[in-house]
Design an enzyme around this catalytic site. Sequence first.
Site, short mmCIF file in Angstrom:
data_model
loop_
_atom_site.label_atom_id
_atom_site.label_comp_id
_atom_site.label_asym_id
_atom_site.label_seq_id
_atom_site.Cartn_x
_atom_site.Cartn_y
_atom_site.Cartn_z
N ASP A 1 21.49 40.42 29.25
CA ASP A 1 22.48 40.50 30.31
C ASP A 1 22.15 41.71 31.18
O ASP A 1 21.89 42.80 30.67
CB ASP A 1 23.88 40.68 29.73
CG ASP A 1 24.38 39.44 29.02
OD1 ASP A 1 23.62 38.47 28.93
OD2 ASP A 1 25.54 39.45 28.54
N HIS B 1 16.86 39.24 23.77
CA HIS B 1 16.34 38.07 23.08
C HIS B 1 14.98 37.68 23.65
O HIS B 1 14.54 38.23 24.67
CB HIS B 1 17.32 36.90 23.20
CG HIS B 1 18.67 37.18 22.60
ND1 HIS B 1 19.13 36.54 21.47
CD2 HIS B 1 19.66 38.05 22.97
CE1 HIS B 1 20.35 36.99 21.17
NE2 HIS B 1 20.69 37.90 22.07
N SER C 1 19.58 50.11 29.37
CA SER C 1 18.19 50.45 29.67
C SER C 1 17.57 49.33 30.50
O SER C 1 18.28 48.64 31.24
CB SER C 1 17.40 50.69 28.38
OG SER C 1 16.20 51.35 28.66
#
Length: 436
Positions: A220, A293, A403
């Site tokens: 996200d 992911h 990050s």
Amino acid sequence: MVSYFMPRGRFLIKPPNFRQLRQKHNQQESKWPALRNFRQNFSQKIGNGGDHNTKQTEVTVRGMVRVKPSLSPTHSIHLNKQQGLQQDRRNALRRWTGFLLKWAPVGICVFGAIEWQINKQNCIKNRTLHTATEFQSKIYSLLPLRLISRCWGWLASCYIPESVRPFIFGLYINTFKVNLEEALYTDLKHYKTFAEFFTRPLRDGVRPIDSVAPLVSPADGKILHLGKAFRSLIEQVKGVNYNIADFLGPTTWLRESKQNSNYMNALKYATNGSTMLYHVVIYLAPGDYHRFHSPTDWDSFFRRHFTGELFSVSPRIATWLPGLFCLNERVLYVGEWEHGFFSFTAVGATNVGSVQIFMDSDLKTNQWAGLDIRTPRNFYDMTIDDGHLFKKGDLVGQFNMGSTIVLLFEAPLGFEFKVKPGQNVKVGQSLGRILK
């Protein structure tokens, strides 16, 4: 009747505190222990008729009492002048030290503001993007960002009492607009530390994975930049470039026959010009889901860990500081997918306690580098035996704070992105498609 014969003033007199008087007397006597012992011995000897020891007692008293030699008036005046000069020097040094400590930071800030404005006016005059000068970059690198990040990592792992968790986490949720309804655990009392709250898992089915798209979003966040890589340069944001060779490092994972060739051509598997290198940069804000992911099915066989700085990777800093991703600490995984070369890079940042990759337990980031202000930029390689196959949507790792993730991959010339810079994306959302 008794009251008429007794003077009333006696009842108004406060009785003395004999304990305090006794303590004061003992303190006065403790100041002169030698003299007190002498008086006790002298009184005992007089009581015993010890006149024959008078001379010996006088000698003892003279030995115990130190007589300070008298100074001449001239020498005393000279000594007083010397002491006065020394005191004046100390006072002057104190005044100058206080002046410097008080006004030096103000002077540095004023000088920095003037230098900033001069650089900004030059950029406007030359119609170029306002980026940091070499001097500004050096000043920024002198900040103890690694020490601050380690302190923040320690604070994030501290236990929070259950009674105050809703207030602390509630303030964070309101500040950074966190959507707690998507989390697996919506009760704020479940999270014992900040780190647990940052890396909270999501409920099943909240992030569906696009099964048709060849490449999906690994996290996200917000798209900082994307596109094709030309002439070994890629953009971290619009108008600010960095070199692929500086970002990936030497191609030691390739065969020796390809290491000496052109860097771009060495990375690509296809030699007939049917493919290109593409890149996408995704920034994870503090309020985003902090796990990432796998964006596609790919096989990783090489890991490189770059030590370096922990600059902020927010869009403002990325626009201002050229080569930011080449300076920061990062973890690079190199492999291949169905269209050729594929790399996945997790970039460290300020207040990121660590970058954790679940399948790589040997990886240790944000390590203590001593009291050195500048962190040496080294890299450490590791070959993954037999490779590691990631499936699309598999959980790869997590950040302990927001990050950046950089994907650099080879794809056919017909590859087309379906997202734009500045757009917010979610895990599993399609990033592009291949036109036939």
